[in-house]
Design a protein around this motif. Structure first.
Motif, mmCIF file in Angstrom:
data_model
loop_
_atom_site.group_PDB
_atom_site.id
_atom_site.type_symbol
_atom_site.label_atom_id
_atom_site.label_comp_id
_atom_site.label_asym_id
_atom_site.label_seq_id
_atom_site.Cartn_x
_atom_site.Cartn_y
_atom_site.Cartn_z
ATOM 1 N N UNK A 15 -35.808 0.800 -78.157
ATOM 2 C CA UNK A 15 -35.756 0.460 -79.474
ATOM 3 C C UNK A 15 -35.741 -1.010 -80.209
ATOM 4 N N UNK A 16 -34.985 -1.618 -79.296
ATOM 5 C CA UNK A 16 -34.977 -3.431 -79.823
ATOM 6 C C UNK A 16 -36.099 -3.943 -79.750
ATOM 7 N N UNK A 17 -36.784 -3.748 -78.317
ATOM 8 C CA UNK A 17 -38.227 -4.301 -77.904
ATOM 9 C C UNK A 17 -39.179 -3.676 -79.122
ATOM 10 N N UNK A 18 -39.309 -2.622 -79.550
ATOM 11 C CA UNK A 18 -40.116 -2.088 -80.364
ATOM 12 C C UNK A 18 -40.083 -2.702 -82.049
ATOM 13 N N UNK A 19 -38.773 -3.200 -82.405
ATOM 14 C CA UNK A 19 -38.648 -3.825 -83.529
ATOM 15 C C UNK A 19 -39.307 -5.186 -83.311
ATOM 16 N N UNK A 23 -42.284 -6.945 -85.436
ATOM 17 C CA UNK A 23 -42.388 -8.363 -86.000
ATOM 18 C C UNK A 23 -43.628 -9.398 -85.544
ATOM 19 N N UNK A 24 -43.934 -9.169 -84.108
ATOM 20 C CA UNK A 24 -44.877 -10.070 -83.578
ATOM 21 C C UNK A 24 -46.143 -9.384 -84.319
ATOM 22 N N UNK A 25 -46.293 -8.006 -84.383
ATOM 23 C CA UNK A 25 -47.540 -7.764 -84.950
ATOM 24 C C UNK A 25 -47.961 -8.144 -86.429
ATOM 25 N N UNK A 63 -39.717 -6.461 -91.269
ATOM 26 C CA UNK A 63 -40.802 -6.689 -91.716
ATOM 27 C C UNK A 63 -41.131 -6.869 -93.133
ATOM 28 N N UNK A 64 -42.038 -7.610 -93.657
ATOM 29 C CA UNK A 64 -42.130 -7.621 -95.113
ATOM 30 C C UNK A 64 -43.479 -6.941 -95.598
ATOM 31 N N UNK A 65 -44.548 -7.022 -95.021
ATOM 32 C CA UNK A 65 -45.865 -6.840 -95.390
ATOM 33 C C UNK A 65 -46.597 -5.754 -94.851
ATOM 34 N N UNK A 66 -46.427 -5.443 -93.479
ATOM 35 C CA UNK A 66 -47.015 -4.456 -92.708
ATOM 36 C C UNK A 66 -46.844 -2.848 -93.653
ATOM 37 N N UNK A 67 -47.894 -2.035 -93.588
ATOM 38 C CA UNK A 67 -47.602 -0.752 -93.946
ATOM 39 C C UNK A 67 -47.021 0.058 -92.678
ATOM 40 N N UNK A 68 -46.359 0.967 -92.817
ATOM 41 C CA UNK A 68 -45.809 1.746 -91.680
ATOM 42 C C UNK A 68 -46.018 3.519 -91.652
ATOM 43 N N UNK A 69 -45.887 3.827 -90.544
ATOM 44 C CA UNK A 69 -46.464 5.082 -90.515
ATOM 45 C C UNK A 69 -46.077 5.728 -89.244
#
Length: 328
Positions: A15-19, A23-25, A63-69
């Protein structure tokens, strides 16, 4: 304009790596991020499967901008649709309107864990249809009682609802699922670059008086690495299950089953279906099949939990630049 996304592959990272990858993406310039929602990895070598909704909640704050799904959640067996309605509403609040609820009929691998039998695909589609109806009802904010063919809801209400409604994207694979879900969902999810399927989705929506030109969201695995042999080896180790196709993948119940079903898949077989190595042009060629088929959104899966940092450092930005130039 085609939009390009990054996959938070819960099967190959904690989970921590995914977060951190999320951010990197965003920093690399991806337009959106999708998360798998599984209880098991496909293969034991992948080694992970954290709870996707906790990860997405953390990603919404990081994150601030990317859409999530979600890509995709099954709201019929492991989760009750009333619970999915609540957590999707909460996600939309946390994400400030950036969340889309991707729904599908599920895989035995993840749903068997609650001890219920695995229904036929036709029955699973019927269950998903009723689940979407329940979720929509609960998003009205009214008190809901429901007694349907598959689910019951007893005096349920969602108390925290976002001002911006949560869009629903439904996974479709053929004409029957298109006709079932086109009137119910806002967008489509599909895993093969099938133009006939995309056209059928748009036509089915127009036939019901709904807007036809909506998002069609696809996904493709890639295995970028400076060394092609290393990429092929990694893709074979962690992603050879992909060669089975969804007709097989949806029914196998365990990682051991996937190990057995893929024991004769060769590295060369994987390299034929997944672009492997440093050649960004080869990746662009593979992805182009999706926008040529009419997909509006394409999420990339970079294979390998230990290969994400180098991908972001060396390949993500130039790859996105080439993808956007080629898709214009």
């Amino acid at each position: 304009m085609t939009r390009f996304g990054y996959t938070l592959m819960t099967e190959q990272a904690g989970p921590k790596d995914l977060v951190r990858y999320a951010v990197s993406a965003e920093q690399a310039g991806f337009d959106f991020e999708v998360s798998s929602d599984h209880y098991f990895p496909w293969l034991a070598s992948q080694g992970h499967s954290p709870y996707a909704w906790s990860v997405l909640g953390a990603v919404a704050q990081a994150t601030d901008r990317v859409e999530l799904m979600t890509y995709v959640t099954c709201p019929t067996i492991r989760y009750h649709p009333a619970v999915v309605a609540q957590k999707a509403a909460t996600m939309q609040l946390l994400a400030d309107g950036r969340f889309t609820l991707g729904l599908g009929s599920g895989e035995n691998l993840n749903e068997h864990v609650v001890g219920q039998r695995w229904p036929t695909v036709a029955r699973r589609h019927e269950m998903l249809r009723e689940a979407i109806q329940i979720i929509r009802e609960l998003w009205t904010g009214e008190l809901v009682d429901w007694k349907g063919e598959y689910f019951e809801v007893d005096s349920a209400r969602i108390w925290d609802l976002p001002e911006l409604p949560v869009p629903i994207a439904a996974a479709v694979s053929g004409e029957r699922s298109v006709q079932t879900f086109a009137p119910l969902a806002d967008h489509a999810v599909a895993v093969q670059p099938n133009k006939d399927l995309v056209d059928s989705w748009h036509e089915a929506r127009r036939a019901t008086g709904l807007p036809g030109d909506v998002r069609v969201i696809g996904q493709i695995p890639i295995c970028w690495d400076p060394d092609r042999d290393t990429a092929i080896e990694r893709a074979h180790d962690q992603f050879r299950w992909f060669a089975g196709g969804w007709a097989v993948n949806s029914d196998l119940p365990t990682t051991a089953g996937f190990e057995g079903a893929t024991q004769f898949v060769r590295p060369a077989d994987v390299a034929e279906s997944i672009p492997c190595g440093p050649d960004l042009g080869a990746i662009v060629d593979a992805v182009s099949k999706y926008w040529e088929a009419g997909f509006t959104d394409i999420a990339l899966i970079q294979v390998g939990g230990d290969a994400q940092d180098i991908f972001f450092k060396e390949a993500a930005e130039p790859l996105l630049e080439q993808l956007r130039a080629a898709s214009k």
